[in-house]
Design a protein around this motif. Structure first.
Motif, short mmCIF file in Angstrom:
data_model
loop_
_atom_site.label_atom_id
_atom_site.label_comp_id
_atom_site.label_asym_id
_atom_site.label_seq_id
_atom_site.Cartn_x
_atom_site.Cartn_y
_atom_site.Cartn_z
N ILE A 181 -0.72 35.46 -33.26
CA ILE A 181 -1.15 34.81 -32.02
C ILE A 181 -0.82 33.33 -32.08
O ILE A 181 -0.66 32.75 -33.15
CB ILE A 181 -2.67 34.99 -31.78
N HIS A 182 -0.70 32.73 -30.93
CA HIS A 182 -0.55 31.29 -30.78
C HIS A 182 -1.18 30.89 -29.45
O HIS A 182 -1.51 31.75 -28.63
CB HIS A 182 0.93 30.87 -30.83
N THR A 183 -1.35 29.62 -29.23
CA THR A 183 -1.94 29.13 -27.97
C THR A 183 -0.90 28.32 -27.20
O THR A 183 -0.04 27.66 -27.80
CB THR A 183 -3.18 28.26 -28.23
N ASP A 184 -1.01 28.38 -25.90
CA ASP A 184 -0.11 27.62 -25.04
C ASP A 184 -0.59 26.18 -24.89
O ASP A 184 -1.77 25.87 -25.09
CB ASP A 184 -0.02 28.27 -23.66
N GLY A 185 0.31 25.32 -24.50
CA GLY A 185 -0.05 23.92 -24.27
C GLY A 185 -0.90 23.76 -23.02
O GLY A 185 -0.81 24.54 -22.07
N GLU A 186 -1.73 22.73 -23.01
CA GLU A 186 -2.60 22.47 -21.87
C GLU A 186 -1.85 21.66 -20.82
O GLU A 186 -0.99 20.84 -21.14
CB GLU A 186 -3.84 21.71 -22.31
N PRO A 187 -2.16 21.89 -19.55
CA PRO A 187 -1.50 21.09 -18.51
C PRO A 187 -1.98 19.64 -18.53
O PRO A 187 -3.11 19.34 -18.93
CB PRO A 187 -1.91 21.80 -17.21
N GLY A 188 -1.13 18.73 -18.09
CA GLY A 188 -1.50 17.32 -18.00
C GLY A 188 -2.39 17.05 -16.80
O GLY A 188 -2.46 17.84 -15.85
N GLU A 189 -3.07 15.92 -16.83
CA GLU A 189 -3.95 15.55 -15.73
C GLU A 189 -3.13 15.20 -14.48
O GLU A 189 -2.01 14.71 -14.57
CB GLU A 189 -4.83 14.36 -16.11
N GLU A 190 -3.74 15.46 -13.32
CA GLU A 190 -3.10 15.15 -12.04
C GLU A 190 -4.00 14.21 -11.25
O GLU A 190 -5.21 14.34 -11.26
CB GLU A 190 -2.85 16.43 -11.23
N ARG A 191 -3.37 13.25 -10.59
CA ARG A 191 -4.11 12.28 -9.77
C ARG A 191 -3.35 12.03 -8.48
O ARG A 191 -2.13 11.82 -8.48
CB ARG A 191 -4.25 10.95 -10.51
N HIS A 192 -4.08 12.08 -7.38
CA HIS A 192 -3.54 11.72 -6.07
C HIS A 192 -4.23 10.42 -5.67
O HIS A 192 -5.42 10.42 -5.35
CB HIS A 192 -3.81 12.82 -5.05
N VAL A 193 -3.51 9.31 -5.72
CA VAL A 193 -4.14 8.00 -5.57
C VAL A 193 -3.41 7.17 -4.53
O VAL A 193 -2.28 7.48 -4.11
CB VAL A 193 -4.17 7.24 -6.92
N ARG A 252 0.85 -1.19 0.00
CA ARG A 252 0.00 0.00 0.00
C ARG A 252 0.88 1.23 0.00
O ARG A 252 1.73 1.41 0.88
CB ARG A 252 -0.92 0.02 1.22
N VAL A 253 0.69 2.10 -1.01
CA VAL A 253 1.46 3.34 -1.12
C VAL A 253 0.52 4.47 -1.54
O VAL A 253 -0.52 4.23 -2.17
CB VAL A 253 2.62 3.21 -2.13
N GLU A 254 0.90 5.67 -1.19
CA GLU A 254 0.15 6.87 -1.58
C GLU A 254 1.07 7.72 -2.45
O GLU A 254 2.15 8.14 -2.02
CB GLU A 254 -0.27 7.64 -0.33
N VAL A 255 0.65 7.97 -3.69
CA VAL A 255 1.51 8.62 -4.67
C VAL A 255 0.70 9.67 -5.43
O VAL A 255 -0.51 9.52 -5.61
CB VAL A 255 2.11 7.60 -5.67
N GLU A 256 1.38 10.70 -5.90
CA GLU A 256 0.79 11.73 -6.75
C GLU A 256 1.40 11.61 -8.15
O GLU A 256 2.62 11.54 -8.29
CB GLU A 256 1.03 13.13 -6.19
N PHE A 257 0.54 11.61 -9.14
CA PHE A 257 0.97 11.46 -10.53
C PHE A 257 0.55 12.70 -11.32
O PHE A 257 -0.57 13.20 -11.15
CB PHE A 257 0.36 10.21 -11.17
#
Length: 418
Positions: A139-151, A5-10
């Motif tokens: 003009i240009h657009t910036d990249g979107e942030p990646g998803e985050e999960r605390h599991v 059992r571990v608690e990690v943030e991705f």
């Protein structure tokens, strides 16, 4: 080190930004916008794999971040996408969301994959915004942030048989005698501090996996002792082998110990109380007259249950009754596997060599290297192959047989006038 059992943030990789650029080249007036798009961020993927038996790879690392996407550049050069982060976990790993407490995914099948966090999309360069009315977009657009999960990653071992019982009941000794596992064995309680898995080979074609669960005591379902941390490993076991010591060191009654452990299983999970079990009276050399064995038989007769229950007597140290016990367990395991197959479920492989190898993708073969033309060369022409006679060549000519021994080629009279 066994970690279950571990608690990690991705965090998945962020997408790269788009680029604002214009073509600037000598003798090319009004070059126009040529800013490229940013690359997509890398995703985080879990894969269940046979041979990975613990979550130790996640024990000393709290954060996992995938690679970012590269930014776009001029000359319509798009940024490189971030590398995918593929993490291997044992079969039976549950991915639990720590905020809401629900199970996101339960990885039980070898080779099963799951995308936990998707990488962010890359931004658009200014070339994307060029229109007939806006020929010089800046003009240009910036990249979107990646998803985050605390599991929370929680391992529930996938075993055919679960060994349960009071501390010092002989579970580790039995596992070491019937399998190649070598758990720690001593003459004091709570020697086993984490579950041990062992593969029992009955013969060349039959085998099963056994899990040795640390000793349970009364109140384990409420957090007393060590067993409450590892009761989850019993959930996936199809058969419970309950070991009972005939003469406990603390002077307690064997039947009362058996009833207490059964009650702890019921309080932890109601389904465990109805699961098939085999009760094994260990250290039979201490019960010479068979008094405890007779008492256990009488108790089972007076207190029938709905599930299947059998009673055995063995001595792991003296290797008495082990062969009969292993054979009886194998019969029960084989019957359960047959029920799973009839229900459409897949059986998990026991060893890593049992996992079918991934077939390599076949390379595309050009058409001229297939069929009769595959062996053509300067010394071996199409006219030397009888299957090709009379067929049209790529140039539209009819392929004729080779020259005769006199050196004269057969004349084609199909176009001659009568």
């Amino acid at each position: 080190m066994f970690i279950d059992r571990v608690e990690v943030e991705f965090t998945a990789g962020r997408g790269g930004d788009g680029c604002t650029s214009f073509r600037r080249e000598k003798f090319v007036p009004r070059g126009g916008p040529d800013g490229g798009d940013g690359g997509k961020g890398g995703s985080i993927v879990f894969e269940a794999r046979v041979g990975v038996n613990s979550l130790a790879a996640f024990a000393n690392r709290r954060f996992f971040r995938a690679e970012k996407g590269r930014h776009g550049e001029g000359s319509l050069r798009h940024g490189r996408k971030g590398r995918e982060m593929r993490l291997y976990v044992p079969c039976g790993t549950s991915v639990i969301d720590i905020a809401d407490g629900f199970v996101i995914k339960d990885l039980t099948t070898p080779g099963e994959t799951f995308v936990l966090c998707r990488g962010g999309r890359g931004g658009h360069g200014n070339a994307r915004f060029k229109t007939s009315t806006n020929q010089v977009p800046r003009i240009h657009t910036d990249g979107e942030p990646g998803e985050e999960r605390h599991v929370v990653l929680e391992l529930k071992s996938i075993a055919d048989v679960g060994l349960i019982g009071k501390p010092n009941a002989g579970k580790s000794t039995l596992l070491s005698r019937i399998s190649s596992a070598r758990p720690e064995i001593a003459d004091y309680p709570f020697t086993t501090k984490f579950p041990n898995l062992g593969i029992v080979d009955v013969d060349q074609e039959r085998s099963f996996v056994t899990a040795d669960i640390p000793g349970l005591i009364e109140g384990a379902s409420e957090g007393i002792g060590l067993g409450h941390e590892f009761l989850r490993h019993v959930e996936r076991a199809g058969l419970l082998v309950h070991l009972v010591e005939p003469t406990p060191v603390d002077g307690s009654d064997p039947i009362e110990n058996y009833v207490a452990i059964r009650e702890e299983l019921r309080q932890y999970d109601e389904s465990l109380a109805d699961r098939d079990e085999m009760v094994v009276l260990t250290k039979s050399e201490l019960d010479l007259d068979g008094e405890v064995f007779s008492r256990m038989q009488q108790y089972f007769t007076d207190h029938p249950v709905e599930h299947t229950r059998e009673l055995f007597s063995i001595s792991a140290a003296a290797e008495i009754g082990l062969r009969d016990l292993v054979e009886a367990i194998m019969v029960r395991v084989a019957a359960r596997r047959q029920q799973m197959l009839e229900a459409g479920e897949e059986l998990s492989p026991i060893r890593e060599v049992d996992v079918p190898a991934e077939s390599k993708k076949k390379r595309r073969v050009p058409p001229h290297k297939l069929g009769p033309t595959a062996s053509l060369s300067n010394d071996h022409q199409a006219r030397d192959i009888p299957e090709m006679w009379g067929k049209q060549s790529p140039m539209g000519r009819t392929i004729a047989p080779p020259e005769t021994s006199e050196g004269n080629r057969p004349r084609d009279t199909s176009d001659e006038q009568p």
